[in-house]
Motif scaffolding. Structure first.
Motif, PDB file in Angstrom:
ATOM      1  N   LEU A 177       0.854  -1.186   0.000  1.00  0.00           N
ATOM      2  CA  LEU A 177       0.000   0.000   0.000  1.00  0.00           C
ATOM      3  C   LEU A 177       0.892   1.239   0.000  1.00  0.00           C
ATOM      4  O   LEU A 177       1.715   1.424   0.897  1.00  0.00           O
ATOM      5  CB  LEU A 177      -0.897  -0.013   1.236  1.00  0.00           C
ATOM      6  N   SER A 178       0.743   2.078  -1.000  1.00  0.00           N
ATOM      7  CA  SER A 178       1.567   3.291  -1.103  1.00  0.00           C
ATOM      8  C   SER A 178       0.874   4.275  -2.027  1.00  0.00           C
ATOM      9  O   SER A 178      -0.121   3.944  -2.672  1.00  0.00           O
ATOM     10  CB  SER A 178       2.957   2.962  -1.660  1.00  0.00           C
ATOM     11  N   MET A 193      -7.837   1.973  -5.368  1.00  0.00           N
ATOM     12  CA  MET A 193      -6.633   1.150  -5.246  1.00  0.00           C
ATOM     13  C   MET A 193      -6.413   0.372  -6.540  1.00  0.00           C
ATOM     14  O   MET A 193      -7.345  -0.201  -7.092  1.00  0.00           O
ATOM     15  CB  MET A 193      -6.783   0.173  -4.089  1.00  0.00           C
ATOM     16  N   ILE A 194      -5.154   0.362  -6.980  1.00  0.00           N
ATOM     17  CA  ILE A 194      -4.812  -0.336  -8.227  1.00  0.00           C
ATOM     18  C   ILE A 194      -3.704  -1.371  -7.940  1.00  0.00           C
ATOM     19  O   ILE A 194      -3.193  -1.448  -6.822  1.00  0.00           O
ATOM     20  CB  ILE A 194      -4.358   0.667  -9.315  1.00  0.00           C
ATOM     21  N   ASP A 195      -3.338  -2.142  -8.977  1.00  0.00           N
ATOM     22  CA  ASP A 195      -2.286  -3.171  -8.849  1.00  0.00           C
ATOM     23  C   ASP A 195      -2.575  -4.120  -7.691  1.00  0.00           C
ATOM     24  O   ASP A 195      -1.771  -4.272  -6.771  1.00  0.00           O
ATOM     25  CB  ASP A 195      -0.902  -2.526  -8.684  1.00  0.00           C
ATOM     26  N   LEU A 196      -3.725  -4.770  -7.748  1.00  0.00           N
ATOM     27  CA  LEU A 196      -4.159  -5.643  -6.653  1.00  0.00           C
ATOM     28  C   LEU A 196      -3.863  -7.118  -6.924  1.00  0.00           C
ATOM     29  O   LEU A 196      -4.433  -7.991  -6.284  1.00  0.00           O
ATOM     30  CB  LEU A 196      -5.666  -5.450  -6.422  1.00  0.00           C
ATOM     31  N   GLY A 211       7.366  -4.018  -0.256  1.00  0.00           N
ATOM     32  CA  GLY A 211       6.620  -2.762  -0.239  1.00  0.00           C
ATOM     33  C   GLY A 211       7.382  -1.648  -0.925  1.00  0.00           C
ATOM     34  O   GLY A 211       8.437  -1.849  -1.522  1.00  0.00           O
ATOM     35  N   THR A 212       6.819  -0.453  -0.850  1.00  0.00           N
ATOM     36  CA  THR A 212       7.431   0.764  -1.417  1.00  0.00           C
ATOM     37  C   THR A 212       8.133   1.513  -0.291  1.00  0.00           C
ATOM     38  O   THR A 212       7.567   1.710   0.785  1.00  0.00           O
ATOM     39  CB  THR A 212       6.347   1.645  -2.062  1.00  0.00           C
ATOM     40  N   ALA A 213       9.361   1.935  -0.553  1.00  0.00           N
ATOM     41  CA  ALA A 213      10.281   2.434   0.475  1.00  0.00           C
ATOM     42  C   ALA A 213       9.632   3.244   1.597  1.00  0.00           C
ATOM     43  O   ALA A 213       9.759   2.900   2.767  1.00  0.00           O
ATOM     44  CB  ALA A 213      11.385   3.240  -0.187  1.00  0.00           C
TER      45      ALA A 213
END
Length: 503
Positions: A177-178, A193-196, A211-213
């Motif tokens: 989640l980012s 929300m996308i890219d699920l 995850g994203t940094a």
């Protein structure tokens, strides 16, 4: 350019088409093609997937999609909150997914204030989370017409919390989640929300990325050097979502990162980031430890005024959100079990919107602020003082037949503000399950003949308790200091007590 037909893996009787012009849109791991009618995209993984990866996609597009479709508010989740993959296909030995196209509101109509460089691009959350793209002096500021006002970001955050709440209720975790994986449109208060396709199914399909940094939970970062099979290694889960979600909320409301402050842990930038977001993570607004406060002389001028926590402290988000930010960024930062769940964030955000006041400065960019519980409220963004009296309504519920207790819920009044059934009756929850009828206002507040009044449009048992007087539908009731008003005699009906501030 050619039109390609591909078959569904889930249902071999189904097929899909996409247009191949030789230049697909390239995502992180997928090539993306439009259907001929542009109602969906076919996203094909560039690398071959193993059995478990394919099985995960089939569960997401079968079992979990059906759970949403057949559950409460299915249309809301699938049309407003998620771009949920609907099917799995194969093409030339590679696996792909079918995903509905994004709504047009999630693409920039104008883009930058002074340029059309990003016109037509996706409204990725990153454009709206940071400070510089909204700074009026920044050369590439996002157009005012695309930014919305402060209240917009509360509803955006509500949609995101509901999305996380639904996933967790189904036993899923997002894992990444980012702001890169959400699209938002502040003008319509929408978030999606996308890219699920990488959802974590606990015990079955573990996370494939950490995850994203900026959104990775500290326990994941501080153990990333360990082997994935090491029992001390922490991987993305429901609890790490409950770190990423409030980071996102904090950034959308305050346009700064809650952990990126002035403290330096290592001269190596990469190591410093790892420590400051992981093992040594510290809330920049920690009330008793100021070591990670941002140093104003070291921040970019484009990051102001949001980077200045003395000018715009997190307390401007109001008491409900401040309490949860303390729980997640102080108590729960290194103790994941202490983190509030998504529903707690949803309730706090909605209760905070009831504390909103309109700024009297018509040039104020934020236009709204949260009442600070003082007798002389002023907008923290432009420092404009509130003009005139201000009715504050405290909600009470019936504990016993003659005993009413405060709800820790307050409603601020402004001109032409509506009252809804979820204010009137505590048995009606303000959530995604509201019916169309429950969304219709039951009355409104207005400033009429130098007096604050409530106009009753639908309440059949409204009563001025102070005057012991019924208030029929179609009439009005003056709001005065100390007045007690019964909103409904039905079970769950509330009493409000009026306090006049700024007298």
């Amino acid at each position: 350019m050619s039109t390609i037909t591909v078959k569904s893996i889930n249902d071999t009787a189904k097929s899909y088409q996409f247009v191949d012009n030789g230049e697909p849109m390239r995502g992180g791991v997928k090539d993306v093609y439009f259907s001929p009618d542009r109602k969906y995209v076919v996203a094909i993984f560039r690398d071959k997937l193993d059995f478990n990866q394919k099985e995960r996609l089939q569960r997401i597009t079968n079992k979990y999609l059906a759970q949403i479709q057949n559950g409460d508010a299915g249309d809301y989740y699938l049309n407003e909150v998620y771009r949920w993959p609907t099917d799995v296909i194969e093409h030339k030995g590679l696996t792909g997914i079918i995903v509905p196209i994004y709504d047009s509101k999630f693409f920039f109509k104008k883009g930058y204030e002074t340029s059309d460089l990003i016109q037509g691009k996706e409204k990725n959350g990153k454009w709206f989370a940071g400070p510089k793209f909204r700074n009026p002096h920044f050369p590439l500021r996002v157009a005012k017409s695309e930014l919305g006002d402060w209240l917009s970001y509360f509803q955006v955050s509500v949609n995101l919390t509901r999305g996380v709440k639904k996933m967790h209720a189904m036993g899923l975790a997002h894992s990444d989640l980012s702001y890169n994986n959400v699209l938002i449109d502040p003008t319509s208060k929408s978030a999606c929300m996308i890219d699920l396709d990488g959802l974590v199914v606990p015990g079955l399909f573990p996370a494939e990325v950490i995850g994203t940094a900026e959104f990775i939970a500290p326990e994941v970062l501080s153990t990333k050097h360990l082997n994935k099979t090491d029992p001390n290694r922490k991987l993305p889960s429901r609890l790490t979502d409950l770190h990423a979600l409030p980071v996102l909320i904090y950034m959308f409301l305050l346009h700064r990162h809650p952990l990126k402050g002035g403290k330096v842990h290592d001269l190596d930038t990469e190591k410093d980031d790892l420590l400051s977001m992981g093992e040594k993570a510290m809330f920049i607004e920690h009330p008793t430890d100021a070591t990670n406060r941002p140093k104003i002389n070291q921040v970019s001028k484009w990051d102001l005024p949001w980077a200045d926590i003395t000018k715009l402290p997190y307390s401007i988000t109001g008491p409900y959100l401040k309490t949860l930010f303390d729980k997640v960024f102080i108590d729960g930062l290194h103790n994941p079990m202490q983190r509030p769940n998504a529903e707690e964030w949803e309730i706090a955000l909605l209760k905070t919107t009831d504390l909103m006041q309109k700024c009297h400065n018509t040039s104020c960019e934020q236009k709204w602020y949260v009442f600070d519980n003082t007798n002389t409220p002023r907008c923290p963004f432009c420092n404009t003082a509130h003009k005139g009296t201000l009715p504050v309504l405290d909600l009470y519920y019936q504990f016993q037949e003659t005993v009413w207790k405060p709800e820790n819920h307050r409603l601020m009044v402004y001109n032409d503000q509506y009252l809804f059934q979820w204010h009137v009756n505590r048995n009606i929850a303000r959530n995604e399950k509201l019916t169309a009828e429950q969304k219709v206002p039951v009355g409104y507040f207005t400033f009429f003949n130098d007096k604050w009044v409530f106009v009753n449009q639908k309440l059949t048992s409204l009563k001025d308790v102070t005057e012991d007087k019924e208030i029929p539908v179609g009439t009005m009731l003056e709001l005065t200091d100390g007045k007690k008003i019964l909103l409904s005699k039905e079970e769950g009906g509330r009493v409000i007590v009026v306090t006049m501030a700024n007298k």
